[in-house]
Design an enzyme around this catalytic site. Structure first.
Site, PDB file in Angstrom:
ATOM      1  N   SER A 118       9.400   2.693  -1.016  1.00 34.44           N
ATOM      2  CA  SER A 118      10.462   3.546  -1.570  1.00 34.44           C
ATOM      3  C   SER A 118      11.612   3.699  -0.591  1.00 34.44           C
ATOM      4  O   SER A 118      12.789   3.641  -0.980  1.00 34.44           O
ATOM      5  CB  SER A 118       9.895   4.924  -1.934  1.00 34.44           C
ATOM      6  OG  SER A 118       8.929   4.814  -2.960  1.00 34.44           O
TER       7      SER A 118
ATOM      8  N   LEU B 221       0.820  -1.211   0.000  1.00 34.03           N
ATOM      9  CA  LEU B 221       0.000   0.000   0.000  1.00 34.03           C
ATOM     10  C   LEU B 221       0.855   1.263   0.000  1.00 34.03           C
ATOM     11  O   LEU B 221       2.031   1.231   0.378  1.00 34.03           O
ATOM     12  CB  LEU B 221      -0.907   0.012   1.231  1.00 34.03           C
ATOM     13  CG  LEU B 221      -2.036  -1.025   1.275  1.00 34.03           C
ATOM     14  CD1 LEU B 221      -2.664  -1.046   2.668  1.00 34.03           C
ATOM     15  CD2 LEU B 221      -3.084  -0.727   0.221  1.00 34.03           C
ATOM     16  N   SER B 222       0.248   2.357  -0.404  1.00 31.02           N
ATOM     17  CA  SER B 222       0.902   3.657  -0.289  1.00 31.02           C
ATOM     18  C   SER B 222       1.194   3.925   1.184  1.00 31.02           C
ATOM     19  O   SER B 222       0.322   3.767   2.034  1.00 31.02           O
ATOM     20  CB  SER B 222      -0.020   4.750  -0.840  1.00 31.02           C
ATOM     21  OG  SER B 222       0.569   6.030  -0.676  1.00 31.02           O
TER      22      SER B 222
ATOM     23  N   SER C  38       1.641  -1.361  -7.370  1.00 26.91           N
ATOM     24  CA  SER C  38       1.259  -2.481  -8.247  1.00 26.91           C
ATOM     25  C   SER C  38       0.128  -3.289  -7.616  1.00 26.91           C
ATOM     26  O   SER C  38       0.334  -4.432  -7.224  1.00 26.91           O
ATOM     27  CB  SER C  38       2.465  -3.361  -8.585  1.00 26.91           C
ATOM     28  OG  SER C  38       3.309  -3.599  -7.486  1.00 26.91           O
TER      29      SER C  38
ATOM     30  N   GLY D 258       6.168   1.903   3.002  1.00 27.15           N
ATOM     31  CA  GLY D 258       7.614   2.042   3.158  1.00 27.15           C
ATOM     32  C   GLY D 258       8.421   1.457   2.013  1.00 27.15           C
ATOM     33  O   GLY D 258       9.626   1.244   2.138  1.00 27.15           O
TER      34      GLY D 258
END
Length: 201
Positions: free
Chosen positions: A46, A40-41, A113, A44
């Site tokens: 990135s 999920l956005s 994704s 963590g």
């Protein structure tokens, strides 16, 4: 894949290169892989991808991070957030990752994704064992609380449509090779766990 390409455009005929992927990898003294971080956005992804690249770089590995937002700022800036656009976004990222693996790199993809079929399609582009799905497993509640970009708040206010977890689904992996729980681990621990998994592989 080449047959499908030929059917779509008979004028295109992929050129057989003399240098193999194995020869490119041998020059770098590493096995190229694609680590595909999904979640999920706010999970963590990135941050973990960046930390892992630094970790590997300090150990003389040749790497590159394909971050979802960075790719959308360039290669995929023409795409929206509908299901079809998300599918095309992941297709493009997967194709780029495959080219980078062919070049001998360890590629770390960080992208929500959200759709399982799209991640499965990405996997099929790679040789057996070269695609490692990493589920950055963080609950919706925690991601919404973190909300580092203010996206959850904006989605709840109706300012963002088709936001994953609110009005668009997230399909968690069924057979991810690695799962990282960023609620139980701090980022340094998460990086160590993922790096340890990769080195064992």
């Amino acid at each position: 894949m080449n047959e499908a390409l030929a059917r779509s455009n008979p004028r295109i005929s992929p050129y057989a290169l003399s240098l193999s992927s194995a020869e490119r990898a041998a020059l770098k003294a590493q096995r190229p892989r694609c680590l595909w971080l999904t979640g999920l956005s706010g999970a963590g992804k990135s941050t973990l991808a960046n930390a892992l690249e630094v970790y590997l770089n300090r150990r003389a590995a040749h790497t590159f991070v394909l971050d979802g937002d960075n790719v959308r700022a360039g290669l995929c800036r023409d795409l929206g957030m509908s299901a079809d656009c998300r599918r095309e976004n992941i297709r493009r990222m997967a194709e780029v990752a495959r080219l980078m693996v062919d070049a001998g790199l360890i590629v770390i993809v960080a992208a929500i994704s959200p759709f399982r079929a799209d991640r499965d399609a990405a996997r099929k582009l790679f040789c057996e064992g070269d695609f490692i799905e990493v589920y950055v497993n963080t609950s919706f509640a925690v991601c919404a609380q973190r909300d580092p970009k203010g996206l959850y708040l904006a989605a709840r206010q109706g300012l963002i449509k088709d936001f994953t977890g609110i009005d668009s689904p997230y399909e968690a992996p069924l057979r991810a090779e690695c799962e990282i729980d960023t609620q139980a681990l701090d980022m340094a621990q998460a990086c160590e766990q993922l790096a340890g998994f990769l080195l064992k592989k």
